[in-house]
Structure formats: C-alpha cells, structure tokens
Scaffold this motif. Sequence first.
Motif, PDB file in Angstrom:
ATOM      1  N   GLY B 294       0.787  -1.229   0.000  1.00 33.36           N
ATOM      2  CA  GLY B 294       0.000   0.000   0.000  1.00 33.36           C
ATOM      3  C   GLY B 294       0.818   1.276   0.000  1.00 33.36           C
ATOM      4  N   HIS B 295       2.140   1.143   0.125  1.00 30.32           N
ATOM      5  CA  HIS B 295       3.001   2.324   0.224  1.00 30.32           C
ATOM      6  C   HIS B 295       2.861   3.227  -1.006  1.00 30.32           C
ATOM      7  CE1 HIS B 295       6.548   4.645   1.336  1.00 30.32           C
ATOM      8  NE2 HIS B 295       7.099   4.372   0.167  1.00 30.32           N
ATOM      9  N   CYS B 296       2.998   2.640  -2.196  1.00 31.39           N
ATOM     10  CA  CYS B 296       2.968   3.427  -3.430  1.00 31.39           C
ATOM     11  C   CYS B 296       1.578   3.998  -3.711  1.00 31.39           C
ATOM     12  CB  CYS B 296       3.429   2.590  -4.621  1.00 31.39           C
ATOM     13  SG  CYS B 296       5.148   2.094  -4.459  1.00 31.39           S
ATOM     14  N   LEU B 337       5.366   6.326  -8.676  1.00 26.58           N
ATOM     15  CA  LEU B 337       6.472   5.543  -9.218  1.00 26.58           C
ATOM     16  C   LEU B 337       7.771   5.722  -8.445  1.00 26.58           C
ATOM     17  CD1 LEU B 337       5.927   6.076 -13.058  1.00 26.58           C
ATOM     18  CD2 LEU B 337       5.325   4.089 -11.673  1.00 26.58           C
ATOM     19  N   HIS B 338       7.735   6.445  -7.310  1.00 24.14           N
ATOM     20  CA  HIS B 338       9.001   6.815  -6.666  1.00 24.14           C
ATOM     21  C   HIS B 338       9.849   5.598  -6.293  1.00 24.14           C
ATOM     22  CE1 HIS B 338       6.830   6.010  -2.909  1.00 24.14           C
ATOM     23  NE2 HIS B 338       8.017   5.924  -2.327  1.00 24.14           N
ATOM     24  N   ASP B 339       9.211   4.476  -5.987  1.00 26.63           N
ATOM     25  CA  ASP B 339       9.969   3.290  -5.589  1.00 26.63           C
ATOM     26  C   ASP B 339      10.044   2.243  -6.696  1.00 26.63           C
ATOM     27  OD1 ASP B 339      10.996   3.880  -3.117  1.00 26.63           O
ATOM     28  OD2 ASP B 339       9.202   3.233  -2.023  1.00 26.63           O
ATOM     29  N   CYS B 340       9.790   2.678  -7.954  1.00 26.59           N
ATOM     30  CA  CYS B 340       9.728   1.676  -9.021  1.00 26.59           C
ATOM     31  C   CYS B 340      11.068   0.952  -9.188  1.00 26.59           C
ATOM     32  CB  CYS B 340       9.259   2.276 -10.337  1.00 26.59           C
ATOM     33  SG  CYS B 340      10.448   3.350 -11.143  1.00 26.59           S
ATOM     34  N   ALA B 528       6.327  12.778   2.344  1.00 28.52           N
ATOM     35  CA  ALA B 528       5.216  11.826   2.252  1.00 28.52           C
ATOM     36  C   ALA B 528       5.731  10.402   2.430  1.00 28.52           C
ATOM     37  CB  ALA B 528       4.513  11.981   0.899  1.00 28.52           C
ATOM     38  N   ASP B 529       6.905  10.116   1.834  1.00 30.99           N
ATOM     39  CA  ASP B 529       7.491   8.777   1.894  1.00 30.99           C
ATOM     40  C   ASP B 529       7.778   8.381   3.347  1.00 30.99           C
ATOM     41  OD1 ASP B 529       8.614   6.474   0.610  1.00 30.99           O
ATOM     42  OD2 ASP B 529      10.605   7.261   1.105  1.00 30.99           O
ATOM     43  N   ILE B 530       8.405   9.298   4.076  1.00 33.38           N
ATOM     44  CA  ILE B 530       8.781   9.004   5.461  1.00 33.38           C
ATOM     45  C   ILE B 530       7.539   8.869   6.337  1.00 33.38           C
ATOM     46  CG2 ILE B 530       9.915   9.951   7.509  1.00 33.38           C
ATOM     47  CD1 ILE B 530      11.937  11.264   5.483  1.00 33.38           C
TER      48      ILE B 530
HETATM   49 FE   LIG Z   1       9.093   4.890  -0.672  1.00 29.58          FE
END
Ligand SMILES: [Fe+2]
Lengths: 126, 604
Positions: B294-296, B337-340, B528-530
């Motif tokens: 669910g992160h992305c 897509l930041h963690d793609c 947002a990621d953290i």
């Molecule tokens: Fe991330």
Amino acid sequence: MGNTKIAIVDDEVHIRALLEQTLEDLEGEPEILLASNGAEGLALIERERPRIVFLDVMMPLMNGYDVCTAVRQNPDLTGITIVMLTAKGQESDRVRGMETGAHHFVTKPFDPDEILALAHRILQTP
Amino acid sequence: MSKTARYLKAPWARQQLELLLPLLPAGAAATLWYDNKQLAATGADGADLYEGAPAVHRFPLVLESRELGQVLLRLPPGTDPATASAWGDFLVHSLQGVLEAQHARYSIAQETLESYREMALLQRAVGELNQSLKPASVAASLLKEFADRKDNINFGAVFLRDTEDGHYSVIGSFGHQAEDVCAALQASHLFAVMTGHPHGDIINDLAAGEIAALRSLMWIPLSVHGEHLGLLVLAADRLEGFAAADMKRAQTLVSVAASALRNAQLYAAEKVMFQAFVRVISTAIDAKSPYTAGHCRRVPEIALMLADKAHQAEHGPFANFTLDEDERNALEIAAMLHDCGKVVTPEWVVDKSTKLDSIGNRLDLIAMRFEVLYRDALIERYRATAAGQADAETAYQQCLRQLEADYALLKKCNSGGEFVSPEHVERIQNIAKAHWCNTQGETFPLLEASEVYNLCVQRGTLNPEERKIIEDHAIHTIRMLSQIPFPRALRNVPEYAGGHHERIDGRGYPYGLTRDQLSIPARIIAIADIFEALTAPDRPYRKGGTLSWAIDIMHRMKQEGHIDGELFDLFLAEGVYHTYTEKHLPAEQIDQVDLSRYLDPAPH
Ligand SMILES: [Fe+2]
Ligand SMILES: [Fe+2]
C-alpha cells in the motif's frame, strides 16, 4: 467628424478594389482615394492629406518604405496613420516598416473584418 | 446606403454628362437621378428638369430588371422625338454598361472578400481550437466564435456523444439560462432528429414555447471521417432567422473543432491508459513485499495533500508556489512511481527481517550446531560420570548454561531490534572461536565469518552491502524513469521521483543533493514517503507507530537537516497529517499531537 479620407496605394488592381470595397462599409462613408504606384501615391498623399494610408510594400517606381520615409520627413504632413500591407511570410518587413514610421501592419491576404476594425479604430482616434 | 448606390459615382457621372453636352443641339439639358438622388446635371437649368415637363424625355436605368435611376433629357423645341430617344438611348446604354460592369466587379469582390473572411476565420480558429487538449476547452473556443459576434446569436451549446452508451452531454454553452435551454432541447422530440441528421440544418419557424424561447435554430454535427462525435446547436433572435451563409461559416468552424475534439479525446484516452499503466506498476511494487504493502498507493495521496496546501498558501514561504494541473499530474505520477526501482531489488533484501535472513534463516543452522554442542556436553557428562569424576555434573551444568547464554545473545542480536555494543561484538567474536566436529572427526567453526559479520551489524538487520542494494533502488528509479519519453508536461517526473531519499543537508542518496538542488515536489515526496513508512499500519511483525511518535521522529529529522523544515511546518500547520490519518489509520494509532511543541507561534 474630422478628416476621414483614406488612401489606398497598391500596384495590384484587385487589392485596390477589394480594399476599396471593404472600406466602403465603414460608417460615415469616408472618401476613398486610389493610387497604383509609390510615386503616384506620394503625390496623392501630399495633395489630399488623408487620415489613413494603406500602403503596399512592394511597388514599382517607389516602394512602400520610401513613400513612408518621404511622408515622415515632410513636416507639412502630420496626423497621417500609415498601415503597411506586407506579404505573408515576410514578417521581417515589419521591422523595416516600423523604422520608416509605419504604425500598423496587415498581412496579405487580409481579413476584411480586421481591416474594417482597424480603420474604424484609427478614425476614432483624433 | 444600398450596395448598388456605389456603382455610379457623382464625379464620373458629371464628367459623362459634360462630355455628352457638346454633342447635343444648343439649349439641351440633362440630369441623372440615381438611387433617389440627383447625381449630376448639365446644360441650362439641367438641375431643375423634372419628369412630365414640356420637352423632357425620360429614360429609365435598369439593372437586372430593377429600376435604379433615370436620365431626364430636354432638347430644344422642334427636335425630332426619334433623335431625342436616340441620344437618350445612347446615354442610358453607356450608363447601364458601367452599372453592369460595376455590378460584376462588386459581386466578384464580394465573393473574394467572403473567401478572405473564411480564410482568416479558419486561420484563427485552427490556432485556437488546436491549442486545447480538453474537450471542454475545444467547445469553449468554438462557442466563443459565435458568442463574441454581434449578430444576435443568443444561445449556443456543444453536446458530446458518449462513445459507449451514445448518451449526449453538454460540454459548453452560452446564453440566457443556457442550462435550462439545453435541458429543454434534450427533452424535445427535435433532439433525436438533430442527432440523427448527417449534415445539420436550420429551422427558422419554431413554434413559440416549443423549446424554451427559441425562435430560430441551427445545428451542425461534429464529425470526423464519418464518426459522429457530437453536436453544435445555435439559436438566434433575429427576424430573418439563420441563412445559408451562417451555416457555411459555422460549418467551417465546426470542421476544425471536430478534429480538435477528436484529438482531445484521443489525448484523454492516452492519458487514461498511461495512468492505468502507472497504477499497475505501482501496485506491482506494493505487491512485491508485504513490508511495503500500500506504500505506493498512499504516498501520492499524502504528497498531493501537502502540495495542494503549498499551492493554496497565500502567505509564508509558499505564497509564490503554484502547481498547475500538469505539474500536479506529474507530482502524482512521480509519487506513484518513486519506488519503481525496487523491482530490481532482490526480495530477500527488502524482506530481510533478521540479520541472518538471506535465503532461509541461517539462525536455524546455528541452532543445529549448538544442538551438536549440547549433545557433546551430555556425552561428556556420561563419560565423566562413568569414569567416576566427581565434578562431572557441575561441569556439565556450567557448560550448558554457557551455551544457552551464548545462543540467547546471538538470537537477540540477530533480531536487529537493539543496538549492538562493542562488548557484544567481542562476545560474538569469542563464540565464533568455538568449534564443533562431526562423527568423522572433522572440525568446523561454530559461526562462519559471514555470520559473524552480519551479527555484528550495529543497527537494523542489513549489513552495509545489503544496505547499498536497498539504497540502489533510488538510482534504479531514476534510471528507469529517465528512459520513458515523458511528454513536456511530465518531463520532471524522474527528478520528482528520484529525490525522495535525498536530504536537504546533502547527506542523502543517491546523489547527495542539497535543498537548493531539489525541487519542491521532490521534497514533498520525501516527506510523504517518510510519514507513510512511519505510520503504515500493516507491516508483518510490527505494529504501526502512533501518530505522535511519527511526528516526533519527523520533527527530529527536520532539526537534523534531513527533511525540508518549511514543508514540514506546513504539513503540521495545515493539518495534512491529521486529514490523512483520520482517513487511513486505525483508531489505536491516532493520538493527540501537541503542535505547540513543534511550531513557533505565528508572528503578529
Ligand atoms: Fe518509498
Ligand atoms: Fe524509496
């Protein structure tokens, strides 16, 4: 109403006819004068002192830039708005036209409504 | 002044009469009336001639069976009437010749001017209509062409046909109570006629009240290559209604609008498809590991909330920050897509929950080796007892306790939950010196070198090499996204996405960029990621942290120069954290956050 004379200086008869016909739709029915080359045009301007001159750039005897320069250098000729008619794709003509003292530029083939609106606007400004 | 009035001009007419006069007998006079005006007169009292006066002959000027004027000619008494009519006919003939020539010239010129108008209209319309990539703005540009003109077109609407169900919806309109008129139109029986008509038509005699207050109606279908996309409907409030010329002009515009509309639809379809692809990819990344489920999906939501607040801010550091629709779209795609880059990260690193977890947990192997040592100790006890050694039992108990303590330490260190102190490292190294042997008498170290290395990792479960593999996902994200030929509007996506592990003090990765080198959207995604990672409720073996705990950690990150302080303050002050957690976190994670601890009171 002040001076509403309009001169059309163009060597092509169909452009003269079309411009004349377009400008006849102006309210107040301004007097429209025609000349078919630069030299004739300059003489006409000096004689009739029109409010607006529609001036073609490429003409025999005297081109539009030279007519424009001559008009601007004549201290007797004031209050004349010059509208230059340039060919499509020759937008660089405008720089030179502006340097010689033209106020407005219209690309041929012109939009009749645009010509009418422009002439109307010029006649409204004293 | 009528058009034909211009055909004859006074100076020319005067000259014509002057030229004629010397040819006439002495005492003759002539006058020309045209368009109800006396245009010219010549000869004695010429201006005073009137029809019916003695010796005055009248000759009508006719153009296309319409009498436009007359010539009155007075000849001296006694002139032969035949001569009089010969002169008159001659003059009228020449004038009519001029009239006909002028009429032809004016008509041709009129036709040419109309073409000029159409050309100019097209030139402008093509530019304006094709600029737009949205059906609604194509409709707006088209309607503007009619609304702006002073020719009494008082209502206009563009209906778009749904390609799936064939239903029509209004995507633009103008005029008094346009919405009601549109509804009345769609409800009328006429609407079916209009939508079924291949070319469009004009109705100038609508019954009063049939469709709202409309009197004259014109409609033209918007179609490209025979595909019916929609309908332009115009209504006019003028006595004579619409004419063929109105239709022609409208058709010119509609043809351009229809292809612009088609383009807009294709563009929208592409966009939808692209977004679907992005969603599929981000779902795939989320599905790859239960640790990031669910992160992305959630990071874009937080990022957009924060970005919108920055956009709306009228004061403070973001007063001048704006986010147009394209940029907002780019931010959303970047956040999705930041963690793609994680698709190339091996799962066993991502999911590594303990230090000895690679493919299978190695701690189980170590436990087996300890098991061997336990048995060796047991055998030794029996042997020593049999040999009658007095301390056999004590020695056994001591050995057992030592082994149990050692194994407990290894197990604890393996979990990665606690900091590994230098004393612990020393003990692990001592344990590693022990050996076990098989029944063939071969000896093996109790701990292998790689196991010692992993167990001595001070913080977390990852050794430096594994940490590097994890961190590499950021550079992989950048590499992957840089290969996508994003359109202009999305060209910043790689930068926005690739900067989410950078720190504003330049100590982040992969490039060690500083605050000034990072765009605001990139810094937003980092926050947002953290925040998502800290509050995510659904991680195996770990409960989601409380809200206040997460905010406290992030506040420390702000002070350490990890995250952007101004954005974090906005995140708190605008309650973004609150809106998000209310929506997504279970109640037990949501606790009170004391903002006064983190935010300076607003200056007055
Ligand atoms: Fe991330
Ligand atoms: Fe990441």
